[in-house]
Design an enzyme around this catalytic site. Sequence first.
Site, PDB file in Angstrom:
ATOM      1  N   GLU A  51       1.317  -1.171   0.187  1.00  0.00           N
ATOM      2  CA  GLU A  51       0.199   0.019   0.498  1.00  0.00           C
ATOM      3  C   GLU A  51       0.863   1.413   0.011  1.00  0.00           C
ATOM      4  OE1 GLU A  51      -3.189   1.817   1.795  1.00  0.00           O
ATOM      5  OE2 GLU A  51      -2.079   1.062   3.155  1.00  0.00           O
ATOM      6  N   ASP A  76       4.970   4.758   3.420  1.00  0.00           N
ATOM      7  CA  ASP A  76       4.815   6.507   3.361  1.00  0.00           C
ATOM      8  C   ASP A  76       6.274   6.960   4.002  1.00  0.00           C
ATOM      9  OD1 ASP A  76       1.644   7.581   3.649  1.00  0.00           O
ATOM     10  OD2 ASP A  76       2.778   9.031   4.060  1.00  0.00           O
ATOM     11  N   ASN A 103      10.926   7.831   1.160  1.00  0.00           N
ATOM     12  CA  ASN A 103      10.328   8.287  -0.415  1.00  0.00           C
ATOM     13  C   ASN A 103      10.207   7.523  -1.335  1.00  0.00           C
ATOM     14  OD1 ASN A 103      12.370   9.304   0.973  1.00  0.00           O
ATOM     15  ND2 ASN A 103      11.180  11.318  -0.307  1.00  0.00           N
ATOM     16  N   ASP A 125      -2.765  11.653  -3.200  1.00  0.00           N
ATOM     17  CA  ASP A 125      -2.726  13.173  -3.168  1.00  0.00           C
ATOM     18  C   ASP A 125      -1.701  12.952  -4.648  1.00  0.00           C
ATOM     19  OD1 ASP A 125      -1.897  15.824  -4.085  1.00  0.00           O
ATOM     20  OD2 ASP A 125      -0.288  16.040  -2.339  1.00  0.00           O
ATOM     21  N   LYS A 129      -0.011  20.114  -9.290  1.00  0.00           N
ATOM     22  CA  LYS A 129       0.760  21.036 -10.138  1.00  0.00           C
ATOM     23  C   LYS A 129       1.976  20.615 -10.570  1.00  0.00           C
ATOM     24  CE  LYS A 129      -0.559  25.215  -8.561  1.00  0.00           C
ATOM     25  NZ  LYS A 129      -0.475  26.148  -7.190  1.00  0.00           N
ATOM     26  N   ASP A 159     -10.978   9.849  -4.750  1.00  0.00           N
ATOM     27  CA  ASP A 159     -12.399  10.752  -4.607  1.00  0.00           C
ATOM     28  C   ASP A 159     -12.229  11.758  -5.380  1.00  0.00           C
ATOM     29  OD1 ASP A 159     -10.364  11.639  -2.678  1.00  0.00           O
ATOM     30  OD2 ASP A 159     -12.569  11.802  -0.970  1.00  0.00           O
TER      31      ASP A 159
END
Length: 187
Positions: A51, A76, A103, A125, A129, A159
């Site tokens: 994950e 993460d 990372n 996320d 940009k 979502d």
Amino acid sequence: MGKGKLQKFREMESFNHVIQAPYKDVLNSDHFLKGKWAKEFFRNTNPIILELGCGKGEYSVKLAERFPGKNFIGVDIKGARIWKGAKQSFEHKLKNVGFIRTNIEIIDRFFGKGEISEIWLTFPDPQMKKANKRLTSINFISKYKKFLDENGMIHLKTDSNYQFLYTSALVEENNFEVVAKTNDLYN
């Protein structure tokens, strides 16, 4: 840095199912467990599922509880976030879940060819940009292909309409197989 964060970082150092690998430590060489996760970390031959961008790790923990015949690794960069899932899995004595604090840009330094059977991207996320930072960008897909089993799958749960449309276009452009797709996540 908050006092609570430092305490969480110290506690995570004692968890044998948490790997903390800063960018500088793995940038120029592979992680010592690359190609050996099943044998040396989990000590079994069950499939390994990642994950990426796991946040607090609750999803990884729940999957591990639900599927004891599979191994799960949450990844993460934020240690204070991972601590929650790491602590919960430690308290529940789950042997089929681990965490890596690193990372995701260097994720291919951690896993060998065919070592991973599935990847979950849960609410990543959308990086409005910076297209190259999106976990579904071709840059990342190329990295995943290095260690994803030839029959492996990537699951995306989002979502963000932007993320959904971007990934759908990328999938179509690259002729990736789609097993299931919905544009109404909550229904």
